[in-house]
Design a protein around this motif. Structure first.
Motif, PDB file in Angstrom:
ATOM      1  N   TRP B  73       0.849  -1.197   0.000  1.00 36.32           N
ATOM      2  CA  TRP B  73       0.000   0.000   0.000  1.00 36.32           C
ATOM      3  C   TRP B  73       0.882   1.244   0.000  1.00 36.32           C
ATOM      4  O   TRP B  73       1.754   1.394   0.856  1.00 36.32           O
ATOM      5  CB  TRP B  73      -0.880   0.029   1.253  1.00 36.32           C
ATOM      6  CG  TRP B  73      -2.081  -0.856   1.145  1.00 36.32           C
ATOM      7  CD1 TRP B  73      -3.369  -0.476   0.883  1.00 36.32           C
ATOM      8  CD2 TRP B  73      -2.123  -2.279   1.301  1.00 36.32           C
ATOM      9  NE1 TRP B  73      -4.199  -1.577   0.864  1.00 36.32           N
ATOM     10  CE2 TRP B  73      -3.461  -2.694   1.114  1.00 36.32           C
ATOM     11  CE3 TRP B  73      -1.155  -3.263   1.566  1.00 36.32           C
ATOM     12  CZ2 TRP B  73      -3.850  -4.030   1.195  1.00 36.32           C
ATOM     13  CZ3 TRP B  73      -1.546  -4.590   1.634  1.00 36.32           C
ATOM     14  CH2 TRP B  73      -2.886  -4.958   1.442  1.00 36.32           C
ATOM     15  N   THR B  74       0.655   2.121  -0.973  1.00 36.12           N
ATOM     16  CA  THR B  74       1.349   3.409  -0.938  1.00 36.12           C
ATOM     17  C   THR B  74       0.466   4.462  -1.586  1.00 36.12           C
ATOM     18  O   THR B  74      -0.576   4.141  -2.166  1.00 36.12           O
ATOM     19  CB  THR B  74       2.749   3.332  -1.588  1.00 36.12           C
ATOM     20  OG1 THR B  74       3.453   4.557  -1.309  1.00 36.12           O
ATOM     21  CG2 THR B  74       2.659   3.164  -3.105  1.00 36.12           C
ATOM     22  N   ASP B  75       0.860   5.744  -1.465  1.00 32.32           N
ATOM     23  CA  ASP B  75      -0.009   6.814  -1.958  1.00 32.32           C
ATOM     24  C   ASP B  75       0.455   7.352  -3.308  1.00 32.32           C
ATOM     25  O   ASP B  75       1.505   6.967  -3.826  1.00 32.32           O
ATOM     26  CB  ASP B  75      -0.109   7.928  -0.918  1.00 32.32           C
ATOM     27  CG  ASP B  75       1.233   8.579  -0.649  1.00 32.32           C
ATOM     28  OD1 ASP B  75       1.786   9.201  -1.580  1.00 32.32           O
ATOM     29  OD2 ASP B  75       1.735   8.447   0.481  1.00 32.32           O
ATOM     30  N   GLY B  76      -0.350   8.249  -3.863  1.00 36.07           N
ATOM     31  CA  GLY B  76      -0.195   8.751  -5.226  1.00 36.07           C
ATOM     32  C   GLY B  76       1.198   9.248  -5.589  1.00 36.07           C
ATOM     33  O   GLY B  76       1.609   9.157  -6.751  1.00 36.07           O
ATOM     34  N   ARG B  77       1.948   9.749  -4.604  1.00 33.51           N
ATOM     35  CA  ARG B  77       3.304  10.232  -4.890  1.00 33.51           C
ATOM     36  C   ARG B  77       4.182   9.106  -5.427  1.00 33.51           C
ATOM     37  O   ARG B  77       5.162   9.340  -6.123  1.00 33.51           O
ATOM     38  CB  ARG B  77       3.964  10.743  -3.597  1.00 33.51           C
ATOM     39  CG  ARG B  77       3.406  12.002  -3.047  1.00 33.51           C
ATOM     40  CD  ARG B  77       4.055  12.317  -1.710  1.00 33.51           C
ATOM     41  NE  ARG B  77       3.709  11.362  -0.667  1.00 33.51           N
ATOM     42  CZ  ARG B  77       4.289  11.287   0.517  1.00 33.51           C
ATOM     43  NH1 ARG B  77       5.304  12.072   0.800  1.00 33.51           N
ATOM     44  NH2 ARG B  77       3.896  10.417   1.423  1.00 33.51           N
ATOM     45  N   LYS B  94      -3.065   0.927  -4.666  1.00 35.05           N
ATOM     46  CA  LYS B  94      -2.987   2.382  -4.823  1.00 35.05           C
ATOM     47  C   LYS B  94      -3.940   3.079  -3.855  1.00 35.05           C
ATOM     48  O   LYS B  94      -5.137   3.184  -4.111  1.00 35.05           O
ATOM     49  CB  LYS B  94      -3.291   2.750  -6.269  1.00 35.05           C
ATOM     50  CG  LYS B  94      -2.283   2.172  -7.251  1.00 35.05           C
ATOM     51  CD  LYS B  94      -2.608   2.572  -8.686  1.00 35.05           C
ATOM     52  CE  LYS B  94      -1.488   2.084  -9.609  1.00 35.05           C
ATOM     53  NZ  LYS B  94      -1.721   2.440 -11.022  1.00 35.05           N
ATOM     54  N   MET B  95      -3.387   3.572  -2.761  1.00 35.47           N
ATOM     55  CA  MET B  95      -4.207   4.242  -1.748  1.00 35.47           C
ATOM     56  C   MET B  95      -4.813   5.517  -2.310  1.00 35.47           C
ATOM     57  O   MET B  95      -4.192   6.225  -3.094  1.00 35.47           O
ATOM     58  CB  MET B  95      -3.366   4.562  -0.513  1.00 35.47           C
ATOM     59  CG  MET B  95      -3.014   3.329   0.280  1.00 35.47           C
ATOM     60  SD  MET B  95      -1.680   3.639   1.452  1.00 35.47           S
ATOM     61  CE  MET B  95      -2.530   4.676   2.635  1.00 35.47           C
ATOM     62  N   GLY B  96      -6.035   5.788  -1.886  1.00 35.59           N
ATOM     63  CA  GLY B  96      -6.695   7.003  -2.344  1.00 35.59           C
ATOM     64  C   GLY B  96      -7.557   6.753  -3.569  1.00 35.59           C
ATOM     65  O   GLY B  96      -8.412   7.569  -3.895  1.00 35.59           O
TER      66      GLY B  96
END
Lengths: 623, 623
Positions: B73-77, B94-96
């Motif tokens: 799990w990681t964010d858009g960056r 893809k978190m978010g």
């Protein structure tokens, strides 16, 4: 105001707290919250139980009675009033002061070990129950639901629950039929995979069925619940209101309908048992949607695994976004309201110098002018008519003891509004009928700059209202001034004058983003204790804005004022305005003149029209 | 970048997940969070366990490995970077994005009934444990603490935990001795009626004892815990660092001291057993204070009834308010930093047209100039040196694969900072070495207006930073532009460049009110994907303001820029500025010229001084 003598009442309450007829086991404390079973802000006389037991009738407060003590928690607005209205049996707990214990901490400090604390499970919201129950349990006590309301058992002359006739709103007012609203609600339910939705807030029931009532003063609502299934509709409502052929026709009670739109009408009091029956029939994964502010009684009826709680219901969110019919209705209502206020201010200008107009007379006169307008129903809240130092009391309502005479030497603040069948209004104007001082004009002008900063703000789609709050304060802040209330609240469409889920306040963070069609108030102020109060309030509609770059197609929003009442130019120090702000005032006044002027003309109100024209002369800024 | 091949590693991890040597019962899933045992933002190489097992080395991400799956799990960056760095064994979550399951939901969907999910209890914060554990339990699974870190068991070439020498800060830097800090802490503890305070954040340990380290890149901290009692001080720290006579002297380890200031030095690894011993000796009502972000392991060591958890510790809050010595240190550090940047920009102006300066060369040159300054220690974060489209990547760091050459045709954005013994810096400037387009200037000017709106804002004492965020956006919003990050963060004093509990962001609500002495960044921006990035960042100090009416003695605040680096006037469209904004820029540049000019002169840097004078010519606004 002399305090209510409550010695005998408290004795009686303490007796029923031990009476096995009402409680399974004696309760050592009994909590009397402010609200009704629908968590309404305004409540019917039969629900004013806390006022009955204590004498204190402010809008916010919680009473707790133990065998030895009686205590009342209320906030800063009401410290003085509560102290006046309550006798020596009561201890005032001043919320917000550092040394005031919370209700839980106080209970723990006074209760004997292993106590039971009772409360009416229909009156306490589920989230409050949870917090209170947890705190008591960790100290060895128990919060217990007491089925029969103990105040009601000793309130011998308790007024009946109102059950007034219903008002039907046709499509020209609502824009959407109740059937289409049910369909939209069911599609939201399907999205969240819930099978049932329980409508507990009175304005949500009214909005869903395109009905209005007058069971509660100022709020055109009626006592009812609804339970919406994917294929069923249950409406819980009392009285012979359902015998009215027009209501039967409106709800199509006697038509052959698709079964999923057939409304089953049931007694108001049967909500709990019906909900328990629904719960008993639930299959695994059939969830039931409730507001997290619904009563503990109804929330508890649904086993935890089946509950789906949200802070804002889909009805609350849908209701906030007004459609074209509602928006047009709100526009009409605000024009009529402006006509009434032009009449009022013209009248005041003539009468105030005579020294015969009191705050109460002015408020009554405002109501009289409003009631002459088409589709007027009632006021939307108690008129705040305040002059001089009374203006600094933010929630002031004139009563004979405080009633002051308007004069040419003091600022006059009028915050008032009405319910019309086509819309709800709420407007504040601050006037001077003589010559304002330089300081009064300076403060007024900062408030006006804040009002304009919000009203003219442009912001991207998806922005929450609380992010705009500081815009309203910036001009005041620059000079070291501020006001201690939020800047705006949601406004209903011929519904409650305060509604969620949006607003403009530094205090909230959980508001829903603003979107086109939402309606909020814009009402910064400034208050000088003991001297005067200033507030400038318009109701404004969220509309799409045109911007050069349009946020990469995310879209832009701004506000359009629905309120069209002149802002007294005499109070403005024009040199403190930027050219842009000056243009805003002139454009606004031009619109008042055109739109309200035409209506005054149509209604043959020529004197008020002349007043309007005088009051909307363009400002000229010396460069 | 080719992905890391993890087939063999995952096989080994799955073996140890069943190996009774490490787990009491086999675990069906193992969670590998990003952080270290202190919830640090920047971590040491030995703590980069998630990067080791997956190959993905972004700053945020959580890996979960089950018998069948491996998911990240990681964010858009980091979507792109993670996809590049991980092989096919891994699924990117893809978190978010709307359809991405939470870690809990995903686990429930893939785990066999009654599974055990393991995690290192030292790495997972208590609040995350609580949420995860609850979700798993309600689905019939169990979250279990695995004492030995399973990644460490298979990480054969794991680097050692750093244990570098300590730096002592004397009173001229800190203003307050560690003894006085302990005394102040104990009085806060007494106020809240707690007997023990557990210091878990590395910057809080460093601040409390007036020590610094270099165990973690960019952050001058060292691995340690502390447990402060009302009469005892325990410091948990490894290595022969405590053998250094200067450290012994600083901490008065060998002096005859009042017992309550006698520091007991203990091994870093003994924190848990010592805390358990403290817990075992607690009398009723003896509470222990921890951050609610402390690890599950340490939180769990204190029985629930004795725990006192808060989001911000008293050290975090005290540390944020800089005293006169710290403020003076920060001023000095920022002047030296400005000297380095004047040198850099003067150099770039000459070199860029030759086409030989890449982003990496520019970043290295910036470090070189900074390292020439007195008391320079290291950089405070990885330099963001980006030109053209790279500037639009908000967290960009140049690497050989992306390294772009600076030119006279593109905007250059440099976000950089350093640790000096007297203070921490963080500054962003956006420059054009040729002729910017009208659109680039327009965007730059809106960003500048936002920067000034925050920097010059006046607000009452007690205002939270998040209420100022919209000021930074207003000018952009008016034209339909915005930026998708917060406006500012707290900055440490020769400590972490990001610190709580204050900041300026629309995203937080739980920040502590701003007060005089706090230091934050002011860094609005605008990013045009694929073209350019603009950001203007100063570090600013909260100071008392003078206002006409002073908020009825509540007091007024504003900001003073500590950063004194010219803002490129070539990029400004002067006609978009108000006269007030224009004056702000001119006053700011005048101060840069005077203060930094004097230091350039003193250091004999005449060419850079000439550059500074050129760049600080007053703007002239055409009326």
């Amino acid at each position: 105001m002399s305090p209510k003598i409550t010695t005998e009442l408290l004795k009686q309450l303490r007796q029923v707290m031990k009476n096995p007829k009402y409680v399974q086991e004696p309760v050592q404390a009994y909590i009397v919250p402010s609200g009704d079973a629908h968590q309404s802000e305004y409540i019917a006389p039969c629900d004013c139980r806390r006022a009955f037991i204590s004498g204190f009738d402010g809008s916010a407060g919680t009473a707790i009675v133990t065998e030895q003590h009686a205590a009342m928690w209320t906030d800063g607005r009401y410290f003085l009033q509560a102290a006046h209205q309550m006798d020596n049996n009561w201890t005032l707990m001043k919320m917000g002061l550092k040394d005031t214990p919370t209700q839980e901490d106080w209970l723990v400090s006074v209760l004997p070990e292993g106590s039971k604390v009772g409360v009416d499970p229909f009156i306490i919201p589920a989230d409050q129950w949870k917090r209170m129950s947890k705190a008591l349990r960790s100290a060895g006590h128990d919060l217990v639901p007491v089925k029969e309301n103990l105040i009601d058992t000793i309130w011998t002359d308790c007024p009946q629950r109102p059950c007034k006739p219903l008002i039907m709103l046709d499509l020209s007012y609502t824009g959407v039929s109740w059937r289409d609203k049910i369909t939209a609600l069911r599609s939201k339910m399907a999205e969240r995979k819930v099978m049932w939705f329980v409508v507990t807030a009175l304005d949500e029931v009214a909005w869903l069925f395109n009905l209005r009532g007058s069971d509660v003063e100022y709020n055109p609502v009626f006592f009812a619940y609804a339970v919406i299934g994917m294929n069923t509709i249950r409406l819980f409502i009392d009285g012979d209101r359902m015998m009215d052929p027009a209501v039967r026709e409106h709800l199509q009670l006697d038509s052959t309908l698709e079964p999923e739109f057939k409304i089953q009408v049931m007694p108001y009091g049967s909500i709990l048992s019906e909900l328990q029956a629904v719960a008993a029939g639930l299959s695994p994964k059939e969830r039931v949607w409730l507001s997290d502010k619904a009563s503990y009684a109804l929330t508890e009826a649904i086993p935890k695994a089946y509950r789906y709680l949200t802070p804002y219901t889909p009805i609350c969110i849908a209701k906030a976004v007004k459609n074209a019919s509602e928006t047009e209705g709100m526009r009409r209502a605000h024009i009529k309201d402006a006509v009434a206020l032009c009449e009022l201010f013209n009248w005041l200008e003539k009468e105030v110098p005579k020294g015969t107009v009191t705050e109460i007379i002015a408020a009554d006169k405002a109501e009289e002018f409003r009631s002459q307008q088409k589709d007027f129903v009632e006021l939307s809240f108690a008129t705040i008519s305040s002059t001089g130092p009374n203006g600094a009391i933010i929630h002031y309502k004139p009563v004979p003891e405080t009633n002051r005479t308007l004069s040419v030497n003091e600022i006059y603040l009028l915050d008032s509004g009405a319910q019309y069948k086509d819309g709800t209004t709420d407007v504040t104007r601050t006037m001077h009928f003589g010559t304002p001082s330089a300081y009064e004009k300076e403060c007024f002008t900062y408030v006006l700059k804040g009002h304009i900063a919000v009203s003219a703000a442009i912001f991207p789609n998806g922005t929450k209202g609380h992010l705009l709050d500081s815009f309203a304060r910036s001009a005041l802040w620059d000079c070291g001034l501020d006001y201690l209330h939020g800047t705006g609240h949601g406004v209903g469409s011929f519904l409650n004058v305060h509604e969620g889920p949006c607003g403009i306040s530094y205090k909230t963070f959980a508001d829903e983003p603003l979107e086109a069609g939402m309606i909020v108030s814009d009402e910064p102020g400034y208050y000088e204790d003991g001297s005067f109060g200033i507030r400038i309030e318009n109701v404004v509609l969220v509309i799409p804005a045109e911007t050069k770059y349009n946020f990469k197609n995310r879209g832009s929003l701004t506000f359009e004022p629905l309120t069209l009442v002149p802002i007294q130019t005499k109070m403005i120090d024009v040199n403190l305005l930027t050219q842009k702000e000056c243009n805003w005032v002139n454009d606004y006044h031009q619109k008042c003149r055109e739109v309200v002027g035409a209506e005054l003309e149509r209604q043959g109100r020529h004197e008020a029209l002349r007043w309007l024209i005088r009051e909307t002369e363009p400002l000229v800024r010396v460069q």
